[in-house]
Design a protein around this motif. Structure first.
Motif, mmCIF file in Angstrom:
data_model
loop_
_atom_site.group_PDB
_atom_site.id
_atom_site.type_symbol
_atom_site.label_atom_id
_atom_site.label_comp_id
_atom_site.label_asym_id
_atom_site.label_seq_id
_atom_site.Cartn_x
_atom_site.Cartn_y
_atom_site.Cartn_z
ATOM 1 N N THR A 18 11.736 -5.490 -2.250
ATOM 2 C CA THR A 18 13.229 -5.305 -1.779
ATOM 3 C C THR A 18 13.323 -4.286 -0.670
ATOM 4 O O THR A 18 12.586 -3.416 -0.706
ATOM 5 N N ASP A 19 13.785 -4.692 0.359
ATOM 6 C CA ASP A 19 14.246 -4.051 1.687
ATOM 7 C C ASP A 19 15.183 -2.841 1.369
ATOM 8 O O ASP A 19 16.356 -3.200 1.213
ATOM 9 N N ILE A 20 14.399 -1.749 1.146
ATOM 10 C CA ILE A 20 15.293 -0.455 1.053
ATOM 11 C C ILE A 20 15.674 0.319 2.168
ATOM 12 O O ILE A 20 16.215 1.577 1.888
ATOM 13 N N SER A 21 15.223 -0.164 3.453
ATOM 14 C CA SER A 21 15.452 0.727 4.416
ATOM 15 C C SER A 21 16.872 1.032 4.880
ATOM 16 O O SER A 21 17.130 2.217 5.596
ATOM 17 N N SER A 22 17.709 0.242 4.617
ATOM 18 C CA SER A 22 19.245 0.574 4.754
ATOM 19 C C SER A 22 19.918 1.749 3.692
ATOM 20 O O SER A 22 21.084 2.032 3.807
ATOM 21 N N GLU A 23 19.017 1.899 2.682
ATOM 22 C CA GLU A 23 19.459 2.702 1.444
ATOM 23 C C GLU A 23 19.614 4.233 2.057
ATOM 24 O O GLU A 23 18.692 4.620 3.061
ATOM 25 N N PRO A 24 20.268 4.927 1.336
ATOM 26 C CA PRO A 24 20.170 6.428 1.757
ATOM 27 C C PRO A 24 18.693 6.842 1.270
ATOM 28 O O PRO A 24 18.097 6.407 0.281
ATOM 29 N N ALA A 25 18.530 8.245 1.810
ATOM 30 C CA ALA A 25 17.020 8.692 1.877
ATOM 31 C C ALA A 25 16.915 8.935 0.246
ATOM 32 O O ALA A 25 15.550 8.574 -0.127
ATOM 33 N N GLU A 26 17.806 9.471 -0.568
ATOM 34 C CA GLU A 26 17.448 9.643 -2.012
ATOM 35 C C GLU A 26 17.164 8.391 -2.732
ATOM 36 O O GLU A 26 16.558 8.295 -3.628
ATOM 37 N N VAL A 27 18.019 7.332 -2.304
ATOM 38 C CA VAL A 27 17.951 6.260 -3.053
ATOM 39 C C VAL A 27 16.385 5.718 -2.728
ATOM 40 O O VAL A 27 15.527 5.331 -3.674
ATOM 41 N N GLN A 28 15.833 5.586 -1.431
ATOM 42 C CA GLN A 28 14.704 5.204 -1.240
ATOM 43 C C GLN A 28 13.517 5.969 -1.640
ATOM 44 O O GLN A 28 12.814 5.389 -2.235
ATOM 45 N N ALA A 29 13.626 7.421 -2.032
ATOM 46 C CA ALA A 29 12.588 8.142 -2.620
ATOM 47 C C ALA A 29 12.497 7.732 -4.095
ATOM 48 O O ALA A 29 11.451 7.706 -4.480
ATOM 49 N N ILE A 30 13.781 7.334 -4.925
ATOM 50 C CA ILE A 30 13.748 7.329 -6.104
ATOM 51 C C ILE A 30 12.885 5.924 -6.248
ATOM 52 O O ILE A 30 12.094 5.548 -7.093
ATOM 53 N N CYS A 31 13.256 4.736 -5.548
ATOM 54 C CA CYS A 31 12.692 3.374 -5.600
ATOM 55 C C CYS A 31 11.220 3.529 -5.375
ATOM 56 O O CYS A 31 10.424 3.037 -5.998
ATOM 57 N N ASN A 32 10.808 4.474 -4.419
ATOM 58 C CA ASN A 32 9.587 4.311 -4.091
ATOM 59 C C ASN A 32 8.668 5.149 -5.104
ATOM 60 O O ASN A 32 7.476 4.895 -5.307
ATOM 61 N N ALA A 33 9.343 5.772 -5.921
ATOM 62 C CA ALA A 33 8.770 6.842 -6.940
ATOM 63 C C ALA A 33 8.484 5.963 -8.109
ATOM 64 O O ALA A 33 7.307 5.785 -8.877
ATOM 65 N N VAL A 34 9.563 5.060 -8.467
ATOM 66 C CA VAL A 34 9.323 4.253 -9.757
ATOM 67 C C VAL A 34 8.765 2.994 -9.618
ATOM 68 O O VAL A 34 8.341 2.397 -10.704
ATOM 69 N N TRP A 35 8.870 2.397 -8.447
ATOM 70 C CA TRP A 35 8.516 1.004 -8.382
ATOM 71 C C TRP A 35 7.025 1.045 -7.973
ATOM 72 O O TRP A 35 6.282 0.748 -6.975
ATOM 73 N N THR A 36 6.074 1.432 -8.873
ATOM 74 C CA THR A 36 4.526 1.484 -9.012
ATOM 75 C C THR A 36 4.115 0.114 -8.723
ATOM 76 O O THR A 36 4.865 -0.903 -8.896
ATOM 77 N N GLN A 37 2.811 -0.128 -8.712
ATOM 78 C CA GLN A 37 2.133 -1.319 -8.586
ATOM 79 C C GLN A 37 2.206 -2.068 -9.837
ATOM 80 O O GLN A 37 2.431 -3.075 -10.206
ATOM 81 N N SER A 38 2.079 -1.137 -11.006
ATOM 82 C CA SER A 38 1.901 -1.735 -12.211
ATOM 83 C C SER A 38 3.484 -2.233 -12.607
ATOM 84 O O SER A 38 3.738 -3.320 -13.456
ATOM 85 N N VAL A 39 4.528 -1.574 -12.390
ATOM 86 C CA VAL A 39 6.000 -1.850 -12.535
ATOM 87 C C VAL A 39 6.118 -3.219 -11.718
ATOM 88 O O VAL A 39 6.833 -4.334 -12.073
ATOM 89 N N LYS A 40 5.979 -3.356 -10.294
ATOM 90 C CA LYS A 40 5.875 -4.517 -9.568
ATOM 91 C C LYS A 40 5.189 -5.721 -10.130
ATOM 92 O O LYS A 40 5.598 -6.871 -10.138
ATOM 93 N N ASP A 41 3.980 -5.522 -10.646
ATOM 94 C CA ASP A 41 3.088 -6.692 -11.336
ATOM 95 C C ASP A 41 4.117 -7.287 -12.528
ATOM 96 O O ASP A 41 3.970 -8.413 -12.873
ATOM 97 N N ALA A 42 4.398 -6.172 -13.512
ATOM 98 C CA ALA A 42 5.253 -6.717 -14.617
ATOM 99 C C ALA A 42 6.444 -7.519 -14.219
ATOM 100 O O ALA A 42 6.816 -8.599 -14.986
ATOM 101 N N TRP A 43 7.159 -6.931 -12.990
ATOM 102 C CA TRP A 43 8.399 -7.620 -12.585
ATOM 103 C C TRP A 43 8.241 -8.915 -12.346
ATOM 104 O O TRP A 43 8.715 -9.908 -12.372
#
Length: 94
Positions: A59-84
């Motif tokens: 998902t392109d999160i480049s237009s989201e505020p910095a705090e949203v980007q930071a949260i997405c980058n922290a929680v969307w680990t490779q294992s989460v992406k693989d499961a999704w």
């Protein structure tokens, strides 16, 4: 008599196995520093979507505020992406 409009991202939540990020965006209107109205918009971001080859496209999160980007980058680990990705493939119609 000055009117001012501002945007606040006042609620960011991570929910579920696939770490969906739910965001509440508030549009605030103030007159001379006094709040007149507050309107809310909610939306959800997922880790990605499938392309035609069943590859996960982030998902392109480049237009989201910095705090949203930071949260997405922290929680969307490779294992989460693989499961999704596996869930999206399993949910595809036959």
């Amino acid at each position: 008599m000055a009117l001012a409009e501002s945007i606040e991202y006042d609620k960011i939540e991570v929910v579920g196995t696939y770490k969906a990020v739910q965001i509440r965006k508030a549009t605030v209107i103030k007159k001379d520093g006094v709040e007149l109205t507050r309107a809310f918009e909610r939306y959800v971001l997922q880790a990605g979507t499938l392309d035609g080859n069943d590859d996960l496209v982030d998902t392109d999160i480049s237009s989201e505020p910095a705090e949203v980007q930071a949260i997405c980058n922290a929680v969307w680990t490779q294992s989460v992406k693989d499961a999704w990705k596996a869930k999206l493939i399993a949910d595809k119609p036959a």
